[in-house]
Scaffold this active site. Structure first.
Site, PDB file in Angstrom:
ATOM      1  N   LYS A 126       0.742  -1.211  -0.017  1.00 24.54           N
ATOM      2  CA  LYS A 126      -0.209  -0.033   0.148  1.00 24.54           C
ATOM      3  C   LYS A 126       0.874   1.244  -0.034  1.00 24.54           C
ATOM      4  O   LYS A 126       1.871   1.230   0.796  1.00 24.54           O
ATOM      5  CB  LYS A 126      -1.040  -0.168   1.272  1.00 24.54           C
TER       6      LYS A 126
ATOM      7  N   SER B 242      -9.469   2.279   2.834  1.00 21.76           N
ATOM      8  CA  SER B 242      -8.289   2.826   2.216  1.00 21.76           C
ATOM      9  C   SER B 242      -7.256   1.840   1.356  1.00 21.76           C
ATOM     10  O   SER B 242      -6.392   2.540   0.673  1.00 21.76           O
ATOM     11  CB  SER B 242      -7.631   3.768   3.357  1.00 21.76           C
TER      12      SER B 242
ATOM     13  N   SER C 235     -10.266  -0.214   6.802  1.00 18.94           N
ATOM     14  CA  SER C 235      -9.381   0.011   5.421  1.00 18.94           C
ATOM     15  C   SER C 235      -8.882  -1.331   5.085  1.00 18.94           C
ATOM     16  O   SER C 235      -8.101  -1.249   3.919  1.00 18.94           O
ATOM     17  CB  SER C 235      -8.391   0.910   5.796  1.00 18.94           C
TER      18      SER C 235
END
Lengths: 594, 594
Positions: free
Chosen positions: B170, B246, B270
């Site tokens: 990420k 996210s 997330s």
């Protein structure tokens, strides 16, 4: 809810401020005559007078346990006086550690009632000698003990692993039905507990007997023990000295054989300092390893630096006993912040440790050089370790002044506001050491949220550096492993004269990085012996800062005559068991080689 | 330090704001024509244009891997398109889970280079289809893979348990040498990592191959994935829908077979939301169980509510693999906040669990009733569990609205100030979902320190109530034990249309109480099937609040056609292993009985 105690007390004597807060420290407040009726008592003074009267009334339920006449205030060393009121069997009882007592209670060698009686008697004298108690409820304890005896007789089973063991509880820890004034006149009578703290409820479940709560200082943020309710607690080995704080009531009580095991709390040294000054063992574990819910104190919800509940005791093995009992109840299913980490008793007993251990020796934090007897104890311990085949390398001190500057900010994120607001409720003034610590905020505004984020990040960066520092010791040990523990002072002085504690750095450092640390006694200072043999050890180099100068100027063997000497052992985070296992090896080495 | 990538890129096309932030979501930004030259680009627009050009240049190093022509934006379901560019052997590779791949890499059934090549090719297509990538460095990955192949060939040994496994990272997780723009145009090019995050360094040590970083939204505080650098990431099963956030880049990438294992983070859902919307498995562990140091994000040092790093994967066993590998390196000696809790792999594989488990079913949190396909999946799973001999009791929902109101305050202690300040650095506006969450602070001032203490205390009180609530389930199970896990929705809807996510309560609740939770897929919605069979399940009772009304009005099977269906299983704090063990039993039940 009004405390039940209130129902029985005689009218409070009207005490002036002078006869309370200004009572000479070696004159127990409870025996002070109310010489000067004051027509206009401030609220806190009236509260103090009532609390002291309550306590006196509770002591007076057993006048036969007290010393026949008040002790001469000039007598300094009083730790053995409680023995004068005990039978030989009671002296035997109060001289045992908690582990031995629980074993002998379980086999009915002693009854719970006789054990409770012995400690109640010692506690009563300890109170009159050192002003160490707050709430006193001997009769409830004896009734609880009788019930335990009945249970054991009828069922043949103990109720739990601490069946019949008296345990003393620091004032700010909730004990159902008892006031929790926590050293604030402002809170007295308003803080009667309607439930037990988790640690108390588990002790109760284990069969412990409760009989007293013990003094802690105003604000709790103090390494001495003085408050506006009861005045000052004194050190039974030398009453001109502090017993330490904030668990100072525990220190004085246990040192007087008035308790075999006490519950303290530590956010900067508050278990370890009083353990050291009382010649006791004390453990501050990692945050959230032991139950912590159910304490009163300022700054509820402050998490930048968090305290720990832990034991003060008369043997190293009792520290392990306390932890084992707490964790056998899986308190992580009771108190959300606790770590789900069962106790490894084998490791705490040294099983699985390498035969050759490596210690790092931190003898000077580069801020305040410890006084000669502490340096001598470190050297003596080092030699014993080496003689036992262990390795000792140097721990290079890492930024102790910076650590203190940071943790002092974390203690006072709100600039001290809440402390002042609480004091204002009863109009009570800050006591000496409250003023000293609050002055660290220098009247500044509370930090903003963004500033607190940065302070947290600074703390984490410091922790990361300290961890790397420990890992790097692998480069200097002969085994290639990082050191197993750090051996260091608890403080730069032995128990200081009242009101003169000036440097927390040897204990608060380990709160900042959250490493478990344990204090163990190594002896007592005899000023006569020490003056002749060691006075030359005073350093020649100039003091490095004002605090070091203050503390150096304080040194004189006579000042500390009789004071216990103690050292500290520090382990890695969450490794309480290994720390106690290593302490066992260290004590083996001392026993064999010193 | 300037990123190396910059050296190779062609001049940035000058893109207007309209062609970036307002790009239709199913048109990948990287292929948008720069139709409206804007003479005066705002700083953030220029940055965005440059970052997109960089990325495009990196993709263009292997034009042969990309789709021959841009896909019709109206094609919604694109998850299998990457297969069109793969050889049969490559299709086999990208269809395996990480556990199988590591086994086959270790025995040299596949070379690291061919595995890396297969995933790089899929990732290139996934990017063009869903806009899921940020940093792309395929050639470095191939070189790293070649080195691993050489090592294994020469030594006969893998470098570690993930030898040759491609792992996607990420964007806000530091990867040495790569930019960490974290969804902020303001940070792009200023945040090139000079070291690895701890999770990355351990993956690297274990032999993982890095080849891409994946998109996350501006602020990270979003359950969708949109930012002002790259625009929006879309759901490969239906590009009119969000992949969640996210960790939405991970979701889209793994769902397209562009990665076998991704590293996400979760402070409100997330990891779990994108796992659910991508038909994947995702684990949010307890705070501090897995490495977390080395992430960029706003609010560094904010500790009132803390996020977790965790895996997104295509099998339940891969979640265990990730945890086992992380903890085998004893990261608690590297990163101070981590818990010294070794991984119990036996328990994660179900060893030692009782044969009859008890599940609590939370089907409606009393704030937002889940849409029909989610309720159907819960019912179907419940029946499978019962058929397999397990017990299912009701989980009475406890104050989910209150939990949200509290955690929303903890997210925004500073009133959102730092987010706004960061955006202001480049002049970038808040994207849709940033605005939605920041509006929860309603423009208020930052809390005072004293207020943050009270909020922490409120959070602890909530945690204590929730723990008691779980303990109380012992009163309703047939075994007298508390339930083993809670089965519940991940969200009230399947993957929502872009910009319409409105209720975090089914995931953020478990962040508030810090319970580990895992998401697992149960199928995909076929609007055709569902419309005829289940439309009647729409509730008749009036909506209980505005959010429920909004979400209910959103329901239509056509909207969610193709979207994955997933559920969530929640365990007790620090019991990640048990949670995965229980998930294994649950999946056994589904396999056998549904």
């Amino acid at each position: 809810m009004a405390p039940a105690l209130l129902l029985d007390v005689s009218p409070a004597p009207r005490l002036s401020k002078a006869s309370l807060a200004l009572t000479p420290p070696d004159t127990p407040s409870s025996t002070s005559p109310a010489t000067t009726p004051a027509p206009l008592l401030a609220p806190w003074q009236a509260i103090s007078a009532q609390k002291i009267a309550d306590r006196e009334a509770n002591l007076q339920r057993h006048p036969e346990w007290r010393l026949a006449s008040p002790l001469d205030p000039n007598v300094k060393h009083v730790a053995s006086y409680p023995f004068s009121k005990l039978t030989p069997r009671e002296r035997e009882i109060v001289s045992l550690d908690a582990t031995a007592l629980t074993e002998l209670l379980a086999i009915r060698h002693y009854s719970a009632v006789e054990v409770a009686t012995a400690f109640c008697k010692s506690a009563a004298v300890a109170q009159d000698l050192t002003n160490c108690l707050t709430e006193i409820f001997f009769d409830e304890a004896l009734a609880q003990a009788a019930e335990l005896d009945r249970h054991l007789q009828e069922t043949g089973k103990t109720v739990g692993p601490l069946h019949g063991l008296p345990v003393s509880i620091k004032d700010h820890v909730l004990l159902d039905g008892k006031d929790t004034s926590t050293g604030y006149a402002s809170w007295a009578y308003k803080s009667v507990a309607t439930k037990d703290a988790v640690v108390v409820s588990l002790l109760r479940k284990a069969g412990a007997v409760f009989y007293v709560k013990t003094a802690n200082p105003q604000t709790l943020l103090s390494l001495e023990t003085e408050n506006n309710i009861y005045g000052r607690t004194t050190n039974p080995f030398n009453r001109t000295l502090t017993p330490g704080g904030s668990s100072g009531g525990e220190s004085a009580l246990i040192a007087c054989h008035g308790s075999p095991l006490g519950v303290g709390t530590d956010i900067g040294g508050s278990i370890r300092i009083p353990a050291a000054h009382g010649g006791l063992y004390g453990l501050k574990g990692s945050v959230a390893r032991l139950p912590h819910a159910g304490l009163l104190g300022s700054h509820d919800g402050m998490e930048a630096i968090v305290g720990c509940v832990g034991p003060l005791a008369t043997s190293a093995r009792d520290l392990g006993l306390f932890c084992r009992v707490m964790l056998q109840y899986e308190p992580w299913y009771i108190e959300p912040p606790l770590l789900n980490m069962p106790w490894n008793d084998d490791l705490a007993n040294g099983k699985g440790l390498p035969s050759k251990l490596c210690f790092a020796l931190l003898s000077d934090d580069q801020v305040v050089l410890p006084h000669p007897p502490i340096r001598a104890a470190l050297e003596c311990t080092k030699q014993a370790l080496l003689a036992a085949g262990h390795e000792v390398v140097e721990w290079k001190p890492m930024d102790h002044q910076q650590a203190w500057d940071l943790i002092a900010k974390l203690y006072l994120l709100d600039g001290g506001r809440e402390y002042y607001e609480t004091m204002a409720e009863s109009g009570e003034p800050p006591v000496t050491m409250s003023k000293w610590i609050l002055d660290h905020a220098n009247g500044r505004e509370p930090y903003t949220v963004a500033e607190t984020f940065r302070l947290n990040a600074d703390r984490e960066a410091f922790r990361a550096r300290c961890m790397a520092h420990w890992n790097a010791t692998a480069g200097v040990t002969s085994t290639g492993r990082p050191v197993d523990a750090i051996l260091c002072p608890v403080a730069p002085t032995l128990a200081p004269p009242h009101g003169t504690t000036r440097w927390w750095g040897y204990t608060s450092y380990w709160n900042l990085v959250d490493y478990p640390s344990v204090v163990f006694p190594t002896g007592h200072l005899s000023s006569e012996d020490f003056s002749t043999s060691r006075a030359a050890e005073l350093p020649i180099a100039p003091a490095r800062n004002d605090i070091e100068r203050y503390i150096r100027d304080q040194w004189s063997p006579q000042t500390y005559n009789g004071a216990p000497i103690a050292l500290q052992l520090v382990g890695r985070r969450h490794e309480e068991e290994k720390l106690l296992g290593v302490l066992g090896r260290l004590e083996d080495a001392i026993r064999t080689h010193s």
